[in-house]
Design a protein around this motif. Sequence first.
Motif, PDB file in Angstrom:
ATOM      1  N   GLN A  48       0.856  -1.180   0.000  1.00  0.00           N
ATOM      2  CA  GLN A  48       0.000   0.000   0.000  1.00  0.00           C
ATOM      3  C   GLN A  48       0.897   1.235   0.000  1.00  0.00           C
ATOM      4  O   GLN A  48       1.828   1.340   0.794  1.00  0.00           O
ATOM      5  CB  GLN A  48      -0.897   0.030   1.233  1.00  0.00           C
ATOM      6  N   THR A  49       0.573   2.132  -0.881  1.00  0.00           N
ATOM      7  CA  THR A  49       1.322   3.398  -0.945  1.00  0.00           C
ATOM      8  C   THR A  49       0.329   4.546  -0.924  1.00  0.00           C
ATOM      9  O   THR A  49      -0.820   4.412  -1.355  1.00  0.00           O
ATOM     10  CB  THR A  49       2.166   3.487  -2.234  1.00  0.00           C
ATOM     11  N   GLU A  50       0.788   5.642  -0.405  1.00  0.00           N
ATOM     12  CA  GLU A  50      -0.062   6.828  -0.319  1.00  0.00           C
ATOM     13  C   GLU A  50       0.678   7.977  -0.999  1.00  0.00           C
ATOM     14  O   GLU A  50       1.849   8.240  -0.717  1.00  0.00           O
ATOM     15  CB  GLU A  50      -0.332   7.165   1.150  1.00  0.00           C
ATOM     16  N   ASP A  51      -0.007   8.632  -1.921  1.00  0.00           N
ATOM     17  CA  ASP A  51       0.649   9.752  -2.613  1.00  0.00           C
ATOM     18  C   ASP A  51       0.507  11.031  -1.802  1.00  0.00           C
ATOM     19  O   ASP A  51      -0.064  11.040  -0.707  1.00  0.00           O
ATOM     20  CB  ASP A  51       0.101   9.902  -4.045  1.00  0.00           C
ATOM     21  N   GLN A  52       0.994  12.169  -2.338  1.00  0.00           N
ATOM     22  CA  GLN A  52       1.016  13.437  -1.612  1.00  0.00           C
ATOM     23  C   GLN A  52      -0.389  13.993  -1.384  1.00  0.00           C
ATOM     24  O   GLN A  52      -0.614  14.757  -0.454  1.00  0.00           O
ATOM     25  CB  GLN A  52       1.843  14.461  -2.382  1.00  0.00           C
ATOM     26  N   THR A 103      -4.699   6.450  -1.561  1.00  0.00           N
ATOM     27  CA  THR A 103      -4.033   5.188  -1.244  1.00  0.00           C
ATOM     28  C   THR A 103      -4.127   4.268  -2.456  1.00  0.00           C
ATOM     29  O   THR A 103      -5.194   4.074  -3.036  1.00  0.00           O
ATOM     30  CB  THR A 103      -4.708   4.501  -0.039  1.00  0.00           C
ATOM     31  N   HIS A 104      -3.001   3.669  -2.818  1.00  0.00           N
ATOM     32  CA  HIS A 104      -2.921   2.703  -3.913  1.00  0.00           C
ATOM     33  C   HIS A 104      -2.442   1.372  -3.337  1.00  0.00           C
ATOM     34  O   HIS A 104      -1.449   1.319  -2.624  1.00  0.00           O
ATOM     35  CB  HIS A 104      -1.944   3.186  -4.996  1.00  0.00           C
ATOM     36  N   THR A 105      -3.179   0.319  -3.664  1.00  0.00           N
ATOM     37  CA  THR A 105      -2.836  -1.010  -3.161  1.00  0.00           C
ATOM     38  C   THR A 105      -2.422  -1.888  -4.338  1.00  0.00           C
ATOM     39  O   THR A 105      -3.110  -1.949  -5.354  1.00  0.00           O
ATOM     40  CB  THR A 105      -4.036  -1.661  -2.441  1.00  0.00           C
ATOM     41  N   THR A 106      -1.305  -2.563  -4.181  1.00  0.00           N
ATOM     42  CA  THR A 106      -0.826  -3.512  -5.192  1.00  0.00           C
ATOM     43  C   THR A 106      -0.842  -4.895  -4.556  1.00  0.00           C
ATOM     44  O   THR A 106      -0.289  -5.099  -3.470  1.00  0.00           O
ATOM     45  CB  THR A 106       0.609  -3.158  -5.626  1.00  0.00           C
ATOM     46  N   HIS A 107      -1.481  -5.813  -5.253  1.00  0.00           N
ATOM     47  CA  HIS A 107      -1.601  -7.178  -4.742  1.00  0.00           C
ATOM     48  C   HIS A 107      -0.931  -8.099  -5.758  1.00  0.00           C
ATOM     49  O   HIS A 107      -1.389  -8.235  -6.881  1.00  0.00           O
ATOM     50  CB  HIS A 107      -3.079  -7.521  -4.567  1.00  0.00           C
ATOM     51  N   VAL A 108       0.144  -8.790  -5.358  1.00  0.00           N
ATOM     52  CA  VAL A 108       0.888  -9.666  -6.257  1.00  0.00           C
ATOM     53  C   VAL A 108       0.927 -11.068  -5.642  1.00  0.00           C
ATOM     54  O   VAL A 108       1.310 -11.239  -4.489  1.00  0.00           O
ATOM     55  CB  VAL A 108       2.339  -9.153  -6.462  1.00  0.00           C
TER      56      VAL A 108
END
Length: 95
Positions: free
Chosen positions: A8-12, A16-21
């Motif tokens: 999970q990443t959060e921009d400025q 929130t962006h979640t990447t599931h691999v």
Amino acid sequence: MTEERITQTEDQLGNTHTTHVVHDDGDRSGGAGKWVFLIILALAVVVAVVLLSRPDASEIAANNAVTEAAGEVGEAAGQIGNAAEEAADAVTQGN
């Protein structure tokens, strides 16, 4: 082996962006073992059907006894018929 990674990443701006691999290395053992098991199972079923469909010795003996008894009844009926015919002949010749 399967490995799962969630990032999970959060921009400025606060989004929130979640990447599931999911990573699967493809280790699948036992494929041939399944086929061998299925073949053995199929052979066991065939053997069981053959063994269960055969008449056993007691059934054969019973069938033979019934056949023999029917033959004896037929012979007795023939003898009774002959005796009746002889009696009828004796009655008709006596008159």
